[in-house]
Design a protein around this motif. Structure first.
Motif, PDB file in Angstrom:
ATOM      1  N   PHE A   1     114.628  68.194 -58.359  1.00  0.00           N
ATOM      2  CA  PHE A   1     115.663  68.665 -57.447  1.00  0.00           C
ATOM      3  C   PHE A   1     115.175  68.638 -56.002  1.00  0.00           C
ATOM      4  N   LEU A   2     113.950  69.086 -55.758  1.00  0.00           N
ATOM      5  CA  LEU A   2     113.403  69.079 -54.401  1.00  0.00           C
ATOM      6  C   LEU A   2     113.192  67.655 -53.887  1.00  0.00           C
ATOM      7  N   GLY A   3     112.796  66.753 -54.769  1.00  0.00           N
ATOM      8  CA  GLY A   3     112.662  65.351 -54.372  1.00  0.00           C
ATOM      9  C   GLY A   3     113.994  64.755 -53.972  1.00  0.00           C
ATOM     10  N   MET A   4     115.022  65.076 -54.730  1.00  0.00           N
ATOM     11  CA  MET A   4     116.362  64.590 -54.417  1.00  0.00           C
ATOM     12  C   MET A   4     116.847  65.172 -53.096  1.00  0.00           C
ATOM     13  N   LEU A   5     116.592  66.463 -52.886  1.00  0.00           N
ATOM     14  CA  LEU A   5     117.000  67.122 -51.660  1.00  0.00           C
ATOM     15  C   LEU A   5     116.266  66.558 -50.445  1.00  0.00           C
ATOM     16  N   SER A   6     114.977  66.288 -50.597  1.00  0.00           N
ATOM     17  CA  SER A   6     114.212  65.741 -49.466  1.00  0.00           C
ATOM     18  C   SER A   6     114.666  64.332 -49.116  1.00  0.00           C
ATOM     19  N   SER A   7     114.982  63.519 -50.102  1.00  0.00           N
ATOM     20  CA  SER A   7     115.460  62.169 -49.783  1.00  0.00           C
ATOM     21  C   SER A   7     116.832  62.232 -49.127  1.00  0.00           C
ATOM     22  N   LEU A   8     117.662  63.162 -49.553  1.00  0.00           N
ATOM     23  CA  LEU A   8     118.971  63.331 -48.917  1.00  0.00           C
ATOM     24  C   LEU A   8     118.813  63.774 -47.463  1.00  0.00           C
ATOM     25  N   ALA A   9     117.904  64.723 -47.208  1.00  0.00           N
ATOM     26  CA  ALA A   9     117.672  65.193 -45.842  1.00  0.00           C
ATOM     27  C   ALA A   9     117.130  64.059 -44.965  1.00  0.00           C
ATOM     28  N   PHE A  10     116.223  63.268 -45.497  1.00  0.00           N
ATOM     29  CA  PHE A  10     115.679  62.144 -44.735  1.00  0.00           C
ATOM     30  C   PHE A  10     116.779  61.147 -44.396  1.00  0.00           C
ATOM     31  N   ASN A  11     117.637  60.841 -45.361  1.00  0.00           N
ATOM     32  CA  ASN A  11     118.731  59.900 -45.108  1.00  0.00           C
ATOM     33  C   ASN A  11     119.693  60.437 -44.046  1.00  0.00           C
ATOM     34  N   LEU A  12     119.949  61.734 -44.065  1.00  0.00           N
ATOM     35  CA  LEU A  12     120.812  62.315 -43.038  1.00  0.00           C
ATOM     36  C   LEU A  12     120.168  62.242 -41.654  1.00  0.00           C
TER      37      LEU A  12
ATOM     38  N   SER B   1     121.797  60.200 -38.568  1.00  0.00           N
ATOM     39  CA  SER B   1     122.109  60.837 -37.284  1.00  0.00           C
ATOM     40  C   SER B   1     121.366  60.148 -36.140  1.00  0.00           C
ATOM     41  N   ALA B   2     120.135  59.719 -36.364  1.00  0.00           N
ATOM     42  CA  ALA B   2     119.399  58.996 -35.321  1.00  0.00           C
ATOM     43  C   ALA B   2     120.080  57.669 -35.009  1.00  0.00           C
ATOM     44  N   LEU B   3     120.520  56.968 -36.041  1.00  0.00           N
ATOM     45  CA  LEU B   3     121.232  55.701 -35.819  1.00  0.00           C
ATOM     46  C   LEU B   3     122.568  55.931 -35.107  1.00  0.00           C
ATOM     47  N   LEU B   4     123.257  57.010 -35.457  1.00  0.00           N
ATOM     48  CA  LEU B   4     124.523  57.334 -34.806  1.00  0.00           C
ATOM     49  C   LEU B   4     124.301  57.648 -33.322  1.00  0.00           C
ATOM     50  N   LEU B   5     123.264  58.443 -33.036  1.00  0.00           N
ATOM     51  CA  LEU B   5     122.960  58.744 -31.632  1.00  0.00           C
ATOM     52  C   LEU B   5     122.567  57.486 -30.866  1.00  0.00           C
ATOM     53  N   ALA B   6     121.790  56.625 -31.470  1.00  0.00           N
ATOM     54  CA  ALA B   6     121.397  55.375 -30.812  1.00  0.00           C
ATOM     55  C   ALA B   6     122.615  54.497 -30.547  1.00  0.00           C
TER      56      ALA B   6
END
Length: 124
Positions: free
Chosen positions: A96-107, A111-116
């Motif tokens: 569950f924590l691995g899934m959550l961390s990959s989701l957070a990284f993707n977000l 967001s960085a790509l959206l800001l760029a």
């Protein structure tokens, strides 16, 4: 005769532990171990395969006498010790924590790509 029953009992306990701890279903130890190959360390897998080969021989009355019971008992003890040490709640939490961390990284990347993109278009 007592040693062969003991080996057969240990094999049955190993199959039950594989079902309970790893969720692997198979009629024999050989099937169960082959399905659980990726989830077991190499040393434990080899010990389990040693037990699986002995399972076939233990069913035959004359071949049963050829089995190296002390070696099989050590292998069974090692496999059962490893499987008994598996904490299902910890494994689920880790997944569950691995899934959550990959989701957070993707977000964060999104967001960085959206800001760029917004900066490139001149909206920021």
């Amino acid at each position: 005769m007592q040693k062969t029953v003991d080996i057969q009992t240990q094999i049955a306990q190993t199959v039950q532990l594989l079902r309970d701890k790893l969720g692997v279903h198979g009629k024999t130890l050989t099937e169960s171990v082959k399905k659980a190959k990726r989830q077991l360390p190499r040393r434990i897998f080899k010990q389990a395969m040693l037990l699986a080969q002995a399972e076939q021989m233990a069913a035959h009355p004359k071949l049963r006498l050829v089995l190296d019971t002390p070696k099989l008992a050590r292998a069974s003890e090692e496999v059962q010790k490893h499987l008994g040490g598996i904490n299902l709640a910890d494994r689920r939490m880790g997944w569950f924590l691995g899934m959550l961390s990959s989701l957070a990284f993707n977000l964060l990347v999104l967001s960085a790509l959206l800001l760029a993109f917004l900066r490139w278009q001149g909206f920021i």
